[in-house]
Design an enzyme around this catalytic site. Sequence first.
Site, short mmCIF file in Angstrom:
data_model
loop_
_atom_site.label_atom_id
_atom_site.label_comp_id
_atom_site.label_asym_id
_atom_site.label_seq_id
_atom_site.Cartn_x
_atom_site.Cartn_y
_atom_site.Cartn_z
N LYS A 178 0.84 -1.19 0.00
CA LYS A 178 0.00 0.00 0.00
C LYS A 178 0.88 1.25 0.00
O LYS A 178 1.97 1.26 0.56
CB LYS A 178 -0.97 0.02 1.18
N ASN A 179 0.33 2.34 -0.61
CA ASN A 179 0.92 3.65 -0.39
C ASN A 179 0.77 3.96 1.10
O ASN A 179 -0.23 3.55 1.71
CB ASN A 179 0.15 4.74 -1.13
N ASP A 180 1.68 4.72 1.65
CA ASP A 180 1.43 5.19 3.00
C ASP A 180 0.38 6.28 2.94
O ASP A 180 0.15 6.88 1.86
CB ASP A 180 2.73 5.70 3.66
N HIS A 272 -8.21 4.00 5.18
CA HIS A 272 -7.19 4.31 6.18
C HIS A 272 -7.79 5.33 7.13
O HIS A 272 -8.43 6.28 6.68
CB HIS A 272 -5.92 4.86 5.52
N HIS A 306 -8.46 -0.36 8.69
CA HIS A 306 -7.53 -0.60 9.79
C HIS A 306 -8.33 -0.66 11.08
O HIS A 306 -9.12 0.26 11.37
CB HIS A 306 -6.51 0.54 9.84
N LYS A 314 2.18 -0.73 17.77
CA LYS A 314 2.70 0.53 18.34
C LYS A 314 1.61 1.51 18.73
O LYS A 314 1.85 2.47 19.45
CB LYS A 314 3.64 1.21 17.34
C1 CAP Z 1 2.06 1.68 9.93
C2 CAP Z 1 1.45 2.90 9.29
C3 CAP Z 1 -0.06 2.91 9.39
C4 CAP Z 1 -0.55 2.81 10.80
C5 CAP Z 1 -2.00 3.24 10.92
C6 CAP Z 1 2.01 4.19 9.86
O1 CAP Z 1 3.44 1.75 9.76
O2 CAP Z 1 1.74 2.91 7.92
O3 CAP Z 1 -0.50 4.12 8.78
O4 CAP Z 1 -0.51 1.46 11.13
O5 CAP Z 1 -2.43 2.86 12.18
O6 CAP Z 1 2.12 5.12 9.03
O7 CAP Z 1 2.28 4.22 11.06
P1 CAP Z 1 4.31 0.71 10.61
P2 CAP Z 1 -3.71 1.89 12.31
O8 CAP Z 1 3.92 -0.66 10.17
O9 CAP Z 1 5.73 1.06 10.25
O10 CAP Z 1 4.01 0.96 12.04
O11 CAP Z 1 -3.35 0.70 11.47
O12 CAP Z 1 -3.78 1.62 13.78
O13 CAP Z 1 -4.86 2.68 11.78
MG MG Z 2 0.90 4.75 7.44
#
Ligand code: CAP
Ligand code: MG
Length: 473
Positions: A178-180, A272, A306, A314
């Site tokens: 996925k894109n971030d 997201h 999510h 985390k």
């Molecule tokens: C996770 C992530 C997701 C978060 C969102 C971030 O990265 O890409 O956006 O998980 O939280 O940007 O932190 P990591 P949730 O895997 O490096 O932690 O899934 O709780 O909505």
């Molecule tokens: Mg993210």
Amino acid sequence: MQKQYISLGNKDVYNGQYLLSVFHIIPNRENLLSAASEVASESSTGSNLEIGTATSFSKSMNALVYKIDEQKNLVYIAYPWRIFDRGGNIQNIVTFIAGNIYGMANLKACKLLDVHFPSQMLTQYDGPSYTIDDMRKYLNIYDRPILGTIIKPKIGLTPSEYAELCYDFWSGGGDFVKNDEPQADQDFSPYTKMVDNVHEAMNRAEDETGHTKIHSFNVSAADLDTMLRRADYIINVMKQGSFAFLVDGLTAGWTSVQTIRRHYPNVFLHFHRAGHGAFTRRENPFGYSVLVLTKLARLAGTSGIHTGTACVGKMAGSEEDIIAAQMALRIKANGYYFDQIWSEVPENDPDIKQTIQQEKEIWDAGALVLSRKRKEKELENEPVKWRGINKTCPIASGGLNPTKFAEFIEKIGTVDFITTMGAGVHSHPGGTKSGVKAILQAYNAWHEGVNLRDYAIDHEELKQAIEFFKVKN
Ligand code: CAP
Ligand code: MG
Ligand code: MG
């Protein structure tokens, strides 16, 4: 106290004509029942003073406080669901039941903890069309979670650098990238170039592995026209099934989510929830819960959202993440305050009763049995085709890594989800390819019932992951 919004003990609220809700409310000065009546008024037909312009019909649209728990400061409010905008509009529901009330000066706390949608109301809403089942068919993966990643760094890579990491993850055995959430059309990574490069990397990885791969593109944008333009560009470049559309559901908004759902019913809609912590975190006195967010997203037609990692990762999570995941996936799931059945026909329908029983048997058997049955395709008691709101799949992400995977699977109780580990993959000392191999090895260890450290003896990438993530036991 606005008495016309109070109807304690009213049993009509269970007749299918009301959305039921439960709030945690702490008033500033007045008593709980009085504060509750003010919340019911402000979130339905009224204001802070009794209005002389109300008619007998408008009064029949009043929200009603039908139950109260003084010890726990809980207030149950029923909303005639005819007050909501017709045409399956989620944004309008949220404006009513999670809107102005958070600004009311007479409250110290007001948190919407759970909602119940009656079957008759569900018929008005889209629900998901493309589900994880469709994605599993495309990937030919049935017996395990879909293994995904988010490309890190979160932003700042050029299109070719980005695509190369996608290739590394896919060629290492991963399924889904996925894109971030903030990746969009930045000058150092023009949108169309990113899509073109991902397309080329995906072709290379598919040719090399012989497996189909998926990329979830963030289509969130400043306006709907731009969102649709980005989505259409992807459709023109990528083959059907090989892409999902990611929407930052809260910052882009419910209208964006539903626009993408309605324009592209044959594409996996990836919600997201960036920003949700501002109102879902337990320590926040105002807002609504992860459970409410997840239920609204399913009603809106989200294919996957999510739902957190229940304190394994985390992010500040809780057991509620598990309830939310089950609420997303199951035909019938129990919330803390309401059971929710996602069928559009009442619960005593014989088909639905049978389907709910079958699903319960699968769930009670546990994740491992589901995984094994799927492997042997023994799902003779897979729930029959049923009439209602399709499932939304949990997406487990924040802070997960290969050494935490088994713990999370045991907690969530199913393998029917997507995991997207970012740092958990890209921080592996051996790099991205080793990171994804470590996830696969960690899954296989769990599936074979072998202790992680024992399994790592002859699986180098997992061994490195255990060292790196400093696994104690
Ligand atoms: C996770 C992530 C997701 C978060 C969102 C971030 O990265 O890409 O956006 O998980 O939280 O940007 O932190 P990591 P949730 O895997 O490096 O932690 O899934 O709780 O909505
Ligand atoms: Mg993210
Ligand atoms: Mg429908």
